[in-house]
Structure formats: C-alpha cells, structure tokens
Design a protein around this motif. Structure first.
Motif, PDB file in Angstrom:
ATOM      1  N   ASP A 134      93.231 -40.313  21.146  1.00 24.52           N
ATOM      2  CA  ASP A 134      92.479 -41.498  20.740  1.00 24.52           C
ATOM      3  C   ASP A 134      92.578 -42.621  21.766  1.00 24.52           C
ATOM      4  OD1 ASP A 134      91.692 -40.245  18.421  1.00 24.52           O
ATOM      5  OD2 ASP A 134      93.238 -41.165  17.169  1.00 24.52           O
ATOM      6  N   LEU A 135      93.734 -42.745  22.420  1.00 26.17           N
ATOM      7  CA  LEU A 135      93.922 -43.804  23.407  1.00 26.17           C
ATOM      8  C   LEU A 135      93.227 -43.510  24.737  1.00 26.17           C
ATOM      9  CD1 LEU A 135      97.705 -44.625  22.841  1.00 26.17           C
ATOM     10  CD2 LEU A 135      95.751 -46.121  22.331  1.00 26.17           C
ATOM     11  N   LEU A 136      93.198 -42.238  25.140  1.00 23.54           N
ATOM     12  CA  LEU A 136      92.732 -41.892  26.481  1.00 23.54           C
ATOM     13  C   LEU A 136      91.273 -41.454  26.542  1.00 23.54           C
ATOM     14  CD1 LEU A 136      95.804 -39.919  27.899  1.00 23.54           C
ATOM     15  CD2 LEU A 136      95.211 -42.326  28.234  1.00 23.54           C
ATOM     16  N   ILE A 137      90.757 -40.856  25.484  1.00 24.75           N
ATOM     17  CA  ILE A 137      89.414 -40.282  25.524  1.00 24.75           C
ATOM     18  C   ILE A 137      88.452 -41.177  24.745  1.00 24.75           C
ATOM     19  CG2 ILE A 137      88.004 -38.240  25.092  1.00 24.75           C
ATOM     20  CD1 ILE A 137      90.379 -37.859  27.068  1.00 24.75           C
ATOM     21  N   ARG A 138      87.443 -41.674  25.437  1.00 22.10           N
ATOM     22  CA  ARG A 138      86.472 -42.571  24.809  1.00 22.10           C
ATOM     23  C   ARG A 138      85.086 -41.944  24.686  1.00 22.10           C
ATOM     24  NH1 ARG A 138      88.766 -43.882  22.045  1.00 22.10           N
ATOM     25  NH2 ARG A 138      86.915 -44.864  21.175  1.00 22.10           N
ATOM     26  N   VAL A 139      84.767 -40.952  25.529  1.00 18.22           N
ATOM     27  CA  VAL A 139      83.417 -40.377  25.553  1.00 18.22           C
ATOM     28  C   VAL A 139      83.527 -38.856  25.652  1.00 18.22           C
ATOM     29  CG1 VAL A 139      81.176 -40.314  26.730  1.00 18.22           C
ATOM     30  CG2 VAL A 139      82.544 -42.412  26.776  1.00 18.22           C
ATOM     31  N   ILE A 140      82.713 -38.148  24.869  1.00 20.83           N
ATOM     32  CA  ILE A 140      82.558 -36.703  24.996  1.00 20.83           C
ATOM     33  C   ILE A 140      81.157 -36.438  25.528  1.00 20.83           C
ATOM     34  CG2 ILE A 140      82.693 -34.458  23.870  1.00 20.83           C
ATOM     35  CD1 ILE A 140      85.273 -35.911  23.580  1.00 20.83           C
ATOM     36  N   VAL A 141      81.055 -35.733  26.649  1.00 17.80           N
ATOM     37  CA  VAL A 141      79.766 -35.357  27.222  1.00 17.80           C
ATOM     38  C   VAL A 141      79.572 -33.867  26.969  1.00 17.80           C
ATOM     39  CG1 VAL A 141      78.312 -35.334  29.280  1.00 17.80           C
ATOM     40  CG2 VAL A 141      80.056 -37.122  29.008  1.00 17.80           C
ATOM     41  N   TYR A 142      78.551 -33.523  26.184  1.00 20.62           N
ATOM     42  CA  TYR A 142      78.289 -32.127  25.826  1.00 20.62           C
ATOM     43  C   TYR A 142      77.190 -31.573  26.739  1.00 20.62           C
ATOM     44  CZ  TYR A 142      80.561 -33.604  21.460  1.00 20.62           C
ATOM     45  OH  TYR A 142      81.437 -34.102  20.535  1.00 20.62           O
ATOM     46  N   VAL A 143      77.469 -30.411  27.341  1.00 14.98           N
ATOM     47  CA  VAL A 143      76.481 -29.797  28.224  1.00 14.98           C
ATOM     48  C   VAL A 143      76.355 -28.312  27.890  1.00 14.98           C
ATOM     49  CG1 VAL A 143      76.828 -31.434  30.113  1.00 14.98           C
ATOM     50  CG2 VAL A 143      78.207 -29.355  30.010  1.00 14.98           C
ATOM     51  N   GLN A 144      75.227 -27.724  28.294  1.00 14.02           N
ATOM     52  CA  GLN A 144      74.966 -26.327  28.009  1.00 14.02           C
ATOM     53  C   GLN A 144      74.515 -25.637  29.287  1.00 14.02           C
ATOM     54  OE1 GLN A 144      71.775 -25.665  25.196  1.00 14.02           O
ATOM     55  NE2 GLN A 144      72.735 -23.800  24.434  1.00 14.02           N
ATOM     56  N   GLY A 145      75.108 -24.474  29.579  1.00 13.09           N
ATOM     57  CA  GLY A 145      74.665 -23.699  30.735  1.00 13.09           C
ATOM     58  C   GLY A 145      75.793 -23.291  31.653  1.00 13.09           C
ATOM     59  N   CYS A 146      75.525 -22.288  32.483  1.00 11.45           N
ATOM     60  CA  CYS A 146      76.439 -21.841  33.538  1.00 11.45           C
ATOM     61  C   CYS A 146      77.776 -21.324  32.995  1.00 11.45           C
ATOM     62  CB  CYS A 146      76.725 -22.956  34.539  1.00 11.45           C
ATOM     63  SG  CYS A 146      75.268 -23.764  35.187  1.00 11.45           S
ATOM     64  N   ALA A 147      77.833 -20.921  31.748  1.00 11.96           N
ATOM     65  CA  ALA A 147      79.084 -20.474  31.125  1.00 11.96           C
ATOM     66  C   ALA A 147      80.183 -21.528  31.279  1.00 11.96           C
ATOM     67  CB  ALA A 147      79.539 -19.144  31.714  1.00 11.96           C
ATOM     68  N   PHE A 148      79.778 -22.798  31.380  1.00 12.88           N
ATOM     69  CA  PHE A 148      80.728 -23.901  31.556  1.00 12.88           C
ATOM     70  C   PHE A 148      81.523 -24.099  30.277  1.00 12.88           C
ATOM     71  CE2 PHE A 148      81.528 -28.472  30.932  1.00 12.88           C
ATOM     72  CZ  PHE A 148      82.399 -28.690  31.994  1.00 12.88           C
ATOM     73  N   ARG A 149      82.840 -24.350  30.424  1.00 12.72           N
ATOM     74  CA  ARG A 149      83.701 -24.534  29.253  1.00 12.72           C
ATOM     75  C   ARG A 149      84.097 -25.996  29.062  1.00 12.72           C
ATOM     76  NH1 ARG A 149      88.250 -20.003  28.703  1.00 12.72           N
ATOM     77  NH2 ARG A 149      88.263 -20.970  26.650  1.00 12.72           N
ATOM     78  N   SER A 150      84.876 -26.561  29.975  1.00 15.61           N
ATOM     79  CA  SER A 150      85.289 -27.961  29.810  1.00 15.61           C
ATOM     80  C   SER A 150      85.825 -28.472  31.134  1.00 15.61           C
ATOM     81  CB  SER A 150      86.351 -28.107  28.714  1.00 15.61           C
ATOM     82  OG  SER A 150      87.566 -27.493  29.094  1.00 15.61           O
ATOM     83  N   ALA A 151      85.888 -29.812  31.259  1.00 14.05           N
ATOM     84  CA  ALA A 151      86.401 -30.396  32.505  1.00 14.05           C
ATOM     85  C   ALA A 151      86.733 -31.863  32.305  1.00 14.05           C
ATOM     86  CB  ALA A 151      85.377 -30.252  33.635  1.00 14.05           C
ATOM     87  N   THR A 152      87.590 -32.351  33.201  1.00 13.50           N
ATOM     88  CA  THR A 152      87.910 -33.768  33.346  1.00 13.50           C
ATOM     89  C   THR A 152      87.755 -34.124  34.817  1.00 13.50           C
ATOM     90  OG1 THR A 152      89.448 -33.943  31.481  1.00 13.50           O
ATOM     91  CG2 THR A 152      89.803 -35.453  33.302  1.00 13.50           C
ATOM     92  N   LEU A 153      87.178 -35.276  35.099  1.00 12.11           N
ATOM     93  CA  LEU A 153      87.074 -35.794  36.461  1.00 12.11           C
ATOM     94  C   LEU A 153      87.827 -37.123  36.530  1.00 12.11           C
ATOM     95  CD1 LEU A 153      83.260 -35.190  37.120  1.00 12.11           C
ATOM     96  CD2 LEU A 153      85.163 -33.849  38.034  1.00 12.11           C
ATOM     97  N   ARG A 154      88.674 -37.253  37.544  1.00 12.57           N
ATOM     98  CA  ARG A 154      89.418 -38.508  37.678  1.00 12.57           C
ATOM     99  C   ARG A 154      88.492 -39.707  37.817  1.00 12.57           C
ATOM    100  NH1 ARG A 154      93.726 -37.072  42.323  1.00 12.57           N
ATOM    101  NH2 ARG A 154      91.979 -35.751  42.920  1.00 12.57           N
ATOM    102  N   GLN A 155      87.346 -39.504  38.499  1.00 12.30           N
ATOM    103  CA  GLN A 155      86.437 -40.621  38.763  1.00 12.30           C
ATOM    104  C   GLN A 155      85.757 -41.127  37.490  1.00 12.30           C
ATOM    105  OE1 GLN A 155      86.520 -37.656  40.248  1.00 12.30           O
ATOM    106  NE2 GLN A 155      86.124 -37.781  42.450  1.00 12.30           N
ATOM    107  N   THR A 156      85.717 -40.295  36.445  1.00 11.58           N
ATOM    108  CA  THR A 156      85.140 -40.730  35.170  1.00 11.58           C
ATOM    109  C   THR A 156      86.222 -40.652  34.087  1.00 11.58           C
ATOM    110  OG1 THR A 156      84.278 -38.502  34.736  1.00 11.58           O
ATOM    111  CG2 THR A 156      82.789 -40.085  35.786  1.00 11.58           C
TER     112      THR A 156
END
Length: 230
Positions: free
Chosen positions: A72-94
């Motif tokens: 709850d403290l660290l995650i403010r936005v969930i970006v949902y995407v579809q395609g490329c058999a993509f599972r999940s990710a975090t980017l330091r820049q975002t």
C-alpha cells in the motif's frame, strides 16, 4: 492514502506519457531478448483482472499484513497490458507503478504472487539506494526467473522476490480456505528460489552488508524448503 490507480494502454488521453514510455521500454526488452519484432501491447478487459487484484490485496492483508502495508505504501498505480506472453515488471524510472500482463491477474493467487513479486523489487530498489550488496553486479549469470542471462544484481533481485513469494504463499497455504493453486505456486517459487541461490552462491561478491542480507535469505530458504518440499 489515495486509492490505487488502474490503467491500460487504450489509446485515450487517460493513459499518461510516462506509462507509454514504460511499456515501450518493456517491449524493447522483450524484442531484444527474443530477437523478434513483437507487436505493441494491447488493452485487456480490466473487469476480471481488477477483481482478482483487489481480492489478492484483501487476502494479503489477512495473511501477511506487514507485506500488505508495504504494498500500500509503495505501489500507487497498476498498468495492465496484454500481449507478448508478458507477465509482470517494475521499472526504477517509474517507481510506484507495476506493469501486469493478463497471466498475472488471471486468478487471485496469480495476482497475490505478482503483488509480492513486484513490491519486492520496489523494496529492494530502496534498500540498494542506501546500501550496496554486491561489488560485481554487472557480471552476467543465468537464474531460473529469466530465460536469458542477466547481471548478478538482477539475480539478487530474483532471489529477493522469490523468497517473498514463497513466504507469502506459505502463509496463505496454511489457511483452511486456500485453493490448491496457492500450494502449487508456493512449491514452484521455492524450487526457483533454490535454483537462483545455487547460481548466486559461486558468482556474487558480497559486501559485508550484502553478506548479512544473503545469509538471512539463505536461512529463510532452508526453513521453507525443509518444511514444504520433499
């Protein structure tokens, strides 16, 4: 705290530029790794995915409230995407946003695992801002969380998030209403954690603080594996 935001690349003005930048970075990494020219991410139907995500948050609050607070403290936005058999990710820049593919929200246990995984990346990015764990972070090795060779620093992240996944799933699996998928995901996380540690042990050159961190992670892994894997 403000409510969690749920976004998807639907082509509307509500999808901000930083999200488009982030998904472009993820696509570039996928294309580089696979050597293919995968199509852009699509916009999934959010109804079922958000329901699983919110159910996973409630479950996490019940079985591991400290981890739920961290999310709850660290995650403010969930970006949902579809395609490329993509599972999940975090980017330091975002920082503060996590990117989830459809497979990461196809069930409540999948979403529960994804929250533990990506919050773990956020937490370790913060820790590494203040402390260096390895002195050879750019050396490339293989580990079970990614199919392609990755730096030692990335393998440390893999071990960190797999330990969180295994522990959180263990706590949920111990409740009487946990579905069988929870136990299966816990066992898979434990096996991949063991494989990642096996890859790290001969390769990583630890600082004193990093060695203390890794020793603690080893104790955690051994306790979980001895209890739950044959």
């Amino acid at each position: 705290m403000p409510p969690l935001e749920h976004l998807t690349p639907d082509g509307s003005s509500s999808f901000p530029d930083w999200c488009r930048w982030g998904t472009d970075q993820l696509l570039a990494d996928i294309r580089k790794t696979r050597g293919t020219d995968d199509a852009d991410f699509g916009a999934p139907d959010l109804t079922e995915g958000i329901a699983h995500l919110e159910a996973a948050r409630e479950t996490l609050r019940r079985v591991w409230p400290e981890a739920a607070l961290e999310t709850d403290l660290l995650i403010r936005v969930i970006v949902y995407v579809q395609g490329c058999a993509f599972r999940s990710a975090t980017l330091r820049q975002t920082f503060g946003a996590i990117y989830l593919g459809t497979s990461s929200v196809e069930s409540t246990p999948a979403a529960f695992e994804a929250l533990l995984h990506e919050t773990g990346h956020h937490a370790l990015y913060l820790r590494n801002f203040f402390a260096t764990f390895v002195t050879n972070g750019d050396v490339v090795i293989r580990h079970p969380l990614r199919p392609d060779p990755r730096p030692v620093s990335g393998a440390v992240h893999a071990a960190h998030v797999l330990a969180r996944m295994a522990y959180g799933l263990t706590r949920w699996a111990a409740t009487p209403t946990a579905p069988p998928e929870v136990t299966a995901r816990r066992d898979d996380a434990l096996r991949r954690l063991r494989g990642t540690i096996t890859a790290l042990e001969p390769a990583a050159e630890w600082t004193d603080e990093g060695r203390r961190y890794f020793d603690g992670l080893l104790r955690w892994e051994k306790e979980l594996t001895a209890t739950h894997l044959p």
